[in-house]
Design an enzyme around this catalytic site. Structure first.
Site, PDB file in Angstrom:
ATOM      1  N   SER A 128       0.580  -1.239   0.398  1.00  0.00           N
ATOM      2  CA  SER A 128       0.046   0.088   0.113  1.00  0.00           C
ATOM      3  C   SER A 128       1.099   1.495   0.192  1.00  0.00           C
ATOM      4  O   SER A 128       1.322   1.939  -0.725  1.00  0.00           O
ATOM      5  CB  SER A 128      -1.087  -0.294   1.270  1.00  0.00           C
ATOM      6  OG  SER A 128      -1.812   0.839   1.010  1.00  0.00           O
ATOM      7  N   ASP A 139      -6.139   2.192  -3.248  1.00  0.00           N
ATOM      8  CA  ASP A 139      -7.419   2.170  -1.986  1.00  0.00           C
ATOM      9  C   ASP A 139      -7.764   3.343  -1.965  1.00  0.00           C
ATOM     10  O   ASP A 139      -8.773   3.475  -0.453  1.00  0.00           O
ATOM     11  CB  ASP A 139      -7.612   1.087  -1.422  1.00  0.00           C
ATOM     12  CG  ASP A 139      -6.381   0.551  -0.464  1.00  0.00           C
ATOM     13  OD1 ASP A 139      -5.496   1.440  -0.457  1.00  0.00           O
ATOM     14  OD2 ASP A 139      -6.223  -0.463   0.014  1.00  0.00           O
ATOM     15  N   SER A 165       0.537   1.397  15.860  1.00  0.00           N
ATOM     16  CA  SER A 165       0.201   1.169  14.183  1.00  0.00           C
ATOM     17  C   SER A 165       0.611  -0.267  14.005  1.00  0.00           C
ATOM     18  O   SER A 165       0.705  -0.715  15.038  1.00  0.00           O
ATOM     19  CB  SER A 165       1.281   1.979  13.743  1.00  0.00           C
ATOM     20  OG  SER A 165       1.088   0.971  12.303  1.00  0.00           O
ATOM     21  N   THR A 186       0.962  -1.226  10.999  1.00  0.00           N
ATOM     22  CA  THR A 186       1.520  -1.199   9.523  1.00  0.00           C
ATOM     23  C   THR A 186       2.816  -0.566  10.419  1.00  0.00           C
ATOM     24  O   THR A 186       3.616  -1.187   8.776  1.00  0.00           O
ATOM     25  CB  THR A 186       0.630  -0.765   8.666  1.00  0.00           C
ATOM     26  OG1 THR A 186       1.054   0.461   8.469  1.00  0.00           O
ATOM     27  CG2 THR A 186      -0.506  -1.327   8.363  1.00  0.00           C
TER      28      THR A 186
HETATM   29  P1  NG1 Z   1      -2.075   1.783  11.207  1.00  0.00           P
HETATM   30  O1  NG1 Z   1      -0.503   1.481  10.573  1.00  0.00           O
HETATM   31  O2  NG1 Z   1      -2.356   0.720  11.768  1.00  0.00           O
HETATM   32  O3  NG1 Z   1      -2.308   3.201  11.480  1.00  0.00           O
HETATM   33  C1  NG1 Z   1      -2.321   2.435   8.918  1.00  0.00           C
HETATM   34  C2  NG1 Z   1      -4.107   3.356   8.911  1.00  0.00           C
HETATM   35  C3  NG1 Z   1      -5.315   2.700   9.073  1.00  0.00           C
HETATM   36  C4  NG1 Z   1      -4.946   2.008   7.908  1.00  0.00           C
HETATM   37  C5  NG1 Z   1      -4.063   1.008   7.314  1.00  0.00           C
HETATM   38  C6  NG1 Z   1      -4.017   0.162   6.018  1.00  0.00           C
HETATM   39  C7  NG1 Z   1      -4.108   5.993   9.922  1.00  0.00           C
HETATM   40  C8  NG1 Z   1      -4.076   6.875  10.659  1.00  0.00           C
HETATM   41  N1  NG1 Z   1      -3.887   4.661   9.696  1.00  0.00           N
HETATM   42  O4  NG1 Z   1      -2.632   1.882   9.861  1.00  0.00           O
HETATM   43  O5  NG1 Z   1      -5.955   3.570   9.204  1.00  0.00           O
HETATM   44  O6  NG1 Z   1      -5.606   1.943   6.120  1.00  0.00           O
HETATM   45  O7  NG1 Z   1      -3.092   1.428   7.619  1.00  0.00           O
HETATM   46  O8  NG1 Z   1      -3.522   0.725   5.354  1.00  0.00           O
HETATM   47  O9  NG1 Z   1      -4.202   6.599   8.696  1.00  0.00           O
HETATM   48 ZN    ZN Z   2      -3.664   1.533   0.084  1.00  0.00          ZN
END
Ligand code: NG1
Ligand code: ZN
Length: 542
Positions: A64, A280, A499, A501
């Site tokens: 992503s 996305d 987080s 990710t």
């Molecule tokens: P994390 O890294 O858990 O904050 C981020 C986005 C989520 C979601 C995921 C997947 C923010 C603050 N967080 O997650 O909303 O989109 O990536 O792509 O934007």
């Molecule tokens: Zn994405």
């Protein structure tokens, strides 16, 4: 099941010793070089899931909005939705199993989920444009074929295109034709039919500038242009010909940095949008006459779409239950506007679209968006059927026309998952139909100034949250400290969460002025650093 061939082939995709990964907010995500074994194993898991659900399952290789060096994988369930939570746990177990444990983990899943191993399986694989994605997708295919299942490699596709394809395959084509071409045809026809309903007949010249984040979205939008037949003029930037994926561009950069992609010359009144690396997510923006940057993020998109749908509901005179679903990152002004002015119920879920999607399914019309621009609209079966019937049979011409507009809108929206291309087309159509400029859209409400920061800690799992991630439970004393800090500012709010990710703790703050939002975010970051085991330098003032 033939575990011998699994063992033999798995040896070509061996797991680095001691490496432990977790199926996070959106699948596995880390440096690409650690992922070969995970990909092979997700191929295996997708086969088991496909056998159990007797449906096609998707596997998307992408990280992503993460940097180009990262990669990741997410599984797509039968209706195009995210993988079920119980299977996320199996995914984690399988990814972390040592080589000899693999047959036991697989057998355990087969037993727990009563998988009929003799059932046929079908897995569709897609990938983004990262240099590492091709080999990693091959590892997924190796996993699928190791279990003797049928696999179709869709090659380069956006994440939402793969979700769409899976949904089409599992609904015998009722959702559309299960090809990328079928996707272009469905969306471009709905866009043409919808924009033809504008007072101008849809022939007025619409122009939008798109930052493709140097990723798959740029490639696919180029392919789609010919289907749109000049109903929309797209100026594409960061199309991957020379820039690096997500580097100083893309939806996440624009949203978090609150500035345009690097090197863009934006003339006042020009409408711009940015996709993320797998298309996305989308955010819009423009520069005003004084050169000030205005961001229209997921919250503004949710507001625009729900205003449009609410007006349509009045026109068709149907009492369908509509709601908006957001996360804690939604700007306080957007929530207030939706609840107080629009009188639409608003719900807050944990971060991650799977949570929003799930909640939105409870309504006839469930609009869900993360502030970062990931979102879509879900329509209940009743809503869809009623609207389509009215579009064909309603005697009152005005109501029938509104119902047609509603039905075209439903067809234009990718209900399986947030989709930058589909969202862009729906926004462009609404602006045309409402004869609204991007400035007028922006003026619906004024965002509260806000700031997002990241803090590195030794182990982000020390932070546990509650109340849809708006309050911390551990470490002790952190929530009290945040409460004290928030009290020092007007119109303020702040929260922190690990987080899913990245290996960081995210900090969010909003307040009456940008200076105050920045100061609050910084003070909260310092509190996290001291109370949750920060590493490196103490966060410095912005
Ligand atoms: P994390 O890294 O858990 O904050 C981020 C986005 C989520 C979601 C995921 C997947 C923010 C603050 N967080 O997650 O909303 O989109 O990536 O792509 O934007
Ligand atoms: Zn994405």
């Amino acid at each position: 099941m033939d575990f011998d061939s699994v063992k033999r082939l798995s040896a070509c995709h061996s797991k680095p010793a001691g490496l432990l990964l977790q199926y996070g907010t959106a699948g596995f995500r880390t440096k690409a070089e650690y992922l070969d074994h995970v990909m092979f194993r997700m191929g295996l898991l997708a086969v088991l899931r496909s056998k159990q659900r007797r449906s096609a399952i998707g596997v998307m290789v992408t990280a992503s909005h993460n940097p180009e060096e990262d990669n990741g994988v997410k599984l797509v369930d039968p209706m195009g939705e995210m993988l079920a939570p119980a299977w996320e746990e199996y995914a984690t177990c399988l990814a972390n199993a040592e080589e000899l444990e693999m047959p036991f983990v697989l057998t355990d899943i087969v037993h727990k989920e009563s998988v009929d191993v003799n059932q046929k399986a079908f897995v569709a694989v897609g990938r983004d444009t990262r240099p590492s994605s091709e080999n990693l997708a091959q590892a997924v295919i190796d996993g699928v074929t190791a279990l003797g299942a049928q696999c179709q490699d869709y090659g380069l596709v956006t994440t939402p295109q793969l979700h769409y394809i899976i949904c089409c395959r599992n609904t015998e084509g009722r959702y559309g034709t299960a090809t990328v071409e079928g996707y272009y045809q469905k969306l471009s026809k709905a866009f043409a039919d919808l924009t033809k309903q504008a007072a101008s007949g849809g022939d007025s010249y619409q122009c939008v500038n798109v930052d493709g984040a140097n990723g798959i979205g740029a490639l696919k939008l180029k392919e789609m242009e010919h289907y749109l037949q000049k109903r929309l003029s797209v100026q594409l930037f960061n199309d991957g010909t020379n820039g690096k994926l997500n580097h100083l561009c893309g939806a996440d950069y624009v949203k978090v940095q609150q500035k345009p992609p690097h090197g863009m010359e934006m003339k006042p009144a020009e409408r711009w949008c940015s996709f993320d690396g797998d298309a996305d997510r989308i955010v819009y923006y423009f520069n005003d006459g004084a050169g000030h940057f205005h961001l229209l993020d997921g919250d503004k998109i949710a507001t625009l779409i729900s205003t449009f749908l609410k007006e349509l509901l009045v026109k068709v005179d149907l009492s369908l239950k509509m709601a908006v679903v957001q996360t804690a990152y939604a700007n306080g002004s957007s929530t207030r506007y939706l609840e107080d002015t629009m009188k639409v119920p608003v719900y807050c879920t944990k971060t991650g679209v799977k949570h929003l999607h799930h909640k939105a399914q409870e309504f006839d019309i469930g609009v869900y968006f993360e502030a970062n621009g990931h979102g879509t609209v879900l329509f209940s079966k009743t809503a869809e059927e009623t609207v389509r019937q009215m579009a064909n049979e309603e005697a009152d011409a005005k109501k029938r026309e509104a119902a047609k507009m509603f039905a075209n809108t439903i067809d234009l929206i990718n209900q399986t998952v947030g989709d930058a291309i589909s969202d862009m087309l729906i926004i462009e159509a609404i602006l045309l139909l409402k004869n609204m400029s991007v400035q007028q859209w922006d003026a619906i409400y004024t965002d509260l100034p806000n700031r997002q920061l990241k803090v590195k800690v030794a182990d982000r799992r020390v932070i546990d949250t509650t109340d849809a991630e708006r309050r911390t439970v551990t470490p002790p004393g952190l929530q009290e400290k945040i409460d004290d800090l928030v009290k020092q500012y007007k119109l303020s709010r702040a929260f922190v969460r690990p987080s899913g990710t990245e290996d960081v703790v995210r900090v969010y703050a909003e307040a009456d002025t940008q200076e105050n939002a920045d100061a609050l975010a910084q003070a909260v970051s310092v509190a996290v650093y001291h109370l949750a085991g920060g590493v490196g330098e103490e966060p410095a003032p912005l």
